[in-house]
Motif scaffolding. Structure first.
Motif, PDB file in Angstrom:
ATOM      1  N   VAL A   1       0.846  -1.203   0.000  1.00 46.72           N
ATOM      2  CA  VAL A   1       0.000   0.000   0.000  1.00 46.72           C
ATOM      3  C   VAL A   1       0.877   1.247   0.000  1.00 46.72           C
ATOM      4  O   VAL A   1       0.636   2.187  -0.763  1.00 46.72           O
ATOM      5  N   PHE A   2       1.919   1.254   0.834  1.00 43.09           N
ATOM      6  CA  PHE A   2       2.836   2.395   0.854  1.00 43.09           C
ATOM      7  C   PHE A   2       3.502   2.588  -0.507  1.00 43.09           C
ATOM      8  O   PHE A   2       3.695   3.711  -0.960  1.00 43.09           O
ATOM      9  N   GLN A   3       3.877   1.493  -1.169  1.00 39.46           N
ATOM     10  CA  GLN A   3       4.502   1.614  -2.486  1.00 39.46           C
ATOM     11  C   GLN A   3       3.534   2.177  -3.510  1.00 39.46           C
ATOM     12  O   GLN A   3       3.942   2.880  -4.436  1.00 39.46           O
ATOM     13  N   TRP A   4       2.253   1.878  -3.393  1.00 42.54           N
ATOM     14  CA  TRP A   4       1.269   2.432  -4.328  1.00 42.54           C
ATOM     15  C   TRP A   4       1.098   3.936  -4.140  1.00 42.54           C
ATOM     16  O   TRP A   4       0.873   4.657  -5.103  1.00 42.54           O
ATOM     17  N   ILE A   5       1.219   4.425  -2.897  1.00 41.59           N
ATOM     18  CA  ILE A   5       0.918   5.835  -2.640  1.00 41.59           C
ATOM     19  C   ILE A   5       2.150   6.717  -2.473  1.00 41.59           C
ATOM     20  O   ILE A   5       2.046   7.932  -2.537  1.00 41.59           O
ATOM     21  N   HIS A   6       3.308   6.138  -2.277  1.00 49.64           N
ATOM     22  CA  HIS A   6       4.528   6.907  -2.042  1.00 49.64           C
ATOM     23  C   HIS A   6       5.113   7.378  -3.372  1.00 49.64           C
ATOM     24  O   HIS A   6       5.095   6.649  -4.354  1.00 49.64           O
ATOM     25  N   PRO A   7       5.655   8.605  -3.404  1.00 46.70           N
ATOM     26  CA  PRO A   7       6.225   9.118  -4.656  1.00 46.70           C
ATOM     27  C   PRO A   7       7.361   8.262  -5.227  1.00 46.70           C
ATOM     28  O   PRO A   7       7.550   8.223  -6.432  1.00 46.70           O
ATOM     29  N   LEU A   8       8.116   7.576  -4.391  1.00 44.90           N
ATOM     30  CA  LEU A   8       9.226   6.757  -4.882  1.00 44.90           C
ATOM     31  C   LEU A   8       8.774   5.383  -5.358  1.00 44.90           C
ATOM     32  O   LEU A   8       9.579   4.587  -5.831  1.00 44.90           O
ATOM     33  N   LYS A   9       7.487   5.069  -5.189  1.00 46.66           N
ATOM     34  CA  LYS A   9       6.872   3.806  -5.637  1.00 46.66           C
ATOM     35  C   LYS A   9       7.665   2.585  -5.192  1.00 46.66           C
ATOM     36  O   LYS A   9       7.771   2.335  -4.015  1.00 46.66           O
ATOM     37  N   ASN A  10       8.213   1.838  -6.118  1.00 47.80           N
ATOM     38  CA  ASN A  10       8.844   0.556  -5.812  1.00 47.80           C
ATOM     39  C   ASN A  10      10.185   0.682  -5.101  1.00 47.80           C
ATOM     40  O   ASN A  10      10.773  -0.314  -4.704  1.00 47.80           O
ATOM     41  N   GLN A  11      10.702   1.901  -4.964  1.00 49.10           N
ATOM     42  CA  GLN A  11      11.952   2.084  -4.228  1.00 49.10           C
ATOM     43  C   GLN A  11      11.700   2.203  -2.727  1.00 49.10           C
ATOM     44  O   GLN A  11      12.618   2.112  -1.934  1.00 49.10           O
ATOM     45  N   PHE A  12      10.447   2.415  -2.335  1.00 49.73           N
ATOM     46  CA  PHE A  12      10.121   2.569  -0.919  1.00 49.73           C
ATOM     47  C   PHE A  12      10.288   1.233  -0.202  1.00 49.73           C
ATOM     48  O   PHE A  12       9.900   0.188  -0.711  1.00 49.73           O
ATOM     49  N   ARG A  13      10.906   1.276   0.961  1.00 47.68           N
ATOM     50  CA  ARG A  13      11.093   0.077   1.780  1.00 47.68           C
ATOM     51  C   ARG A  13      10.934   0.469   3.233  1.00 47.68           C
ATOM     52  O   ARG A  13      10.997   1.641   3.573  1.00 47.68           O
ATOM     53  N   PHE A  14      10.704  -0.517   4.084  1.00 44.98           N
ATOM     54  CA  PHE A  14      10.625  -0.265   5.507  1.00 44.98           C
ATOM     55  C   PHE A  14      12.015  -0.307   6.116  1.00 44.98           C
ATOM     56  O   PHE A  14      12.829  -1.166   5.759  1.00 44.98           O
ATOM     57  N   THR A  15      12.275   0.592   7.057  1.00 41.47           N
ATOM     58  CA  THR A  15      13.516   0.543   7.817  1.00 41.47           C
ATOM     59  C   THR A  15      13.371  -0.547   8.881  1.00 41.47           C
ATOM     60  O   THR A  15      12.260  -1.015   9.163  1.00 41.47           O
ATOM     61  N   TRP A  16      14.481  -0.911   9.504  1.00 42.33           N
ATOM     62  CA  TRP A  16      14.403  -1.924  10.554  1.00 42.33           C
ATOM     63  C   TRP A  16      13.604  -1.397  11.734  1.00 42.33           C
ATOM     64  O   TRP A  16      12.925  -2.164  12.426  1.00 42.33           O
ATOM     65  N   VAL A  17      13.617  -0.084  11.961  1.00 47.01           N
ATOM     66  CA  VAL A  17      12.845   0.504  13.060  1.00 47.01           C
ATOM     67  C   VAL A  17      11.344   0.375  12.779  1.00 47.01           C
ATOM     68  O   VAL A  17      10.565   0.041  13.682  1.00 47.01           O
TER      69      VAL A  17
END
Length: 125
Positions: free
Chosen positions: A53-69
């Motif tokens: 869901v975050f990848q669909w709405i985030h400007p960076l799309k498929n580059q978005f990832r979760f941090t370990w935090v």
């Protein structure tokens, strides 16, 4: 690669839903695998769907990832909710510390196998 195309996410989600369906169809069984399969697969499925869901709405799309935090916060949220708070208010939920271990393993598996790798930063020299 999007989360939905990741074969590890796909297999995790499929196993989770098949196990849920089997429990509804045949009733709960108390084997070791049945008891902890959902807990092992819950975090990869929850974090994977959330990441998609975050990848669909985030400007960076498929580059978005979760941090370990962010993964740690997800793990803590699910652990406290399902093993700390809900057992106090409902007999449906029972506190089982092995579930927390399974959530931790699932979170680690998500972070290493499903969460996209960080893109190398290009420095402007």
């Amino acid at each position: 690669m999007t989360v939905l195309k990741n074969p590890i996410f796909f297999v995790s989600a499929l196993l989770f839903w098949v196990n849920q369906g089997a429990e509804k169809l045949f009733g709960e069984t108390h084997s070791f695998i049945r008891s902890y399969e959902d807990d092992l697969l819950a975090m990869p499925v929850i974090l994977g769907i959330t990441l998609q869901v975050f990848q669909w709405i985030h400007p960076l799309k498929n580059q978005f990832r979760f941090t370990w935090v962010q993964c740690l916060v997800g793990f803590l949220y699910v652990s406290v909710a399902f093993e700390g708070i809900l057992p106090l208010y409902s007999e449906t939920y029972t506190r089982d510390y092995w579930d927390i271990v399974c959530y931790a393993i699932g979170t680690f598996g998500f972070y290493k196998l499903i969460n996209p790798k960080a893109s190398p930063q290009i420095s402007e020299g």
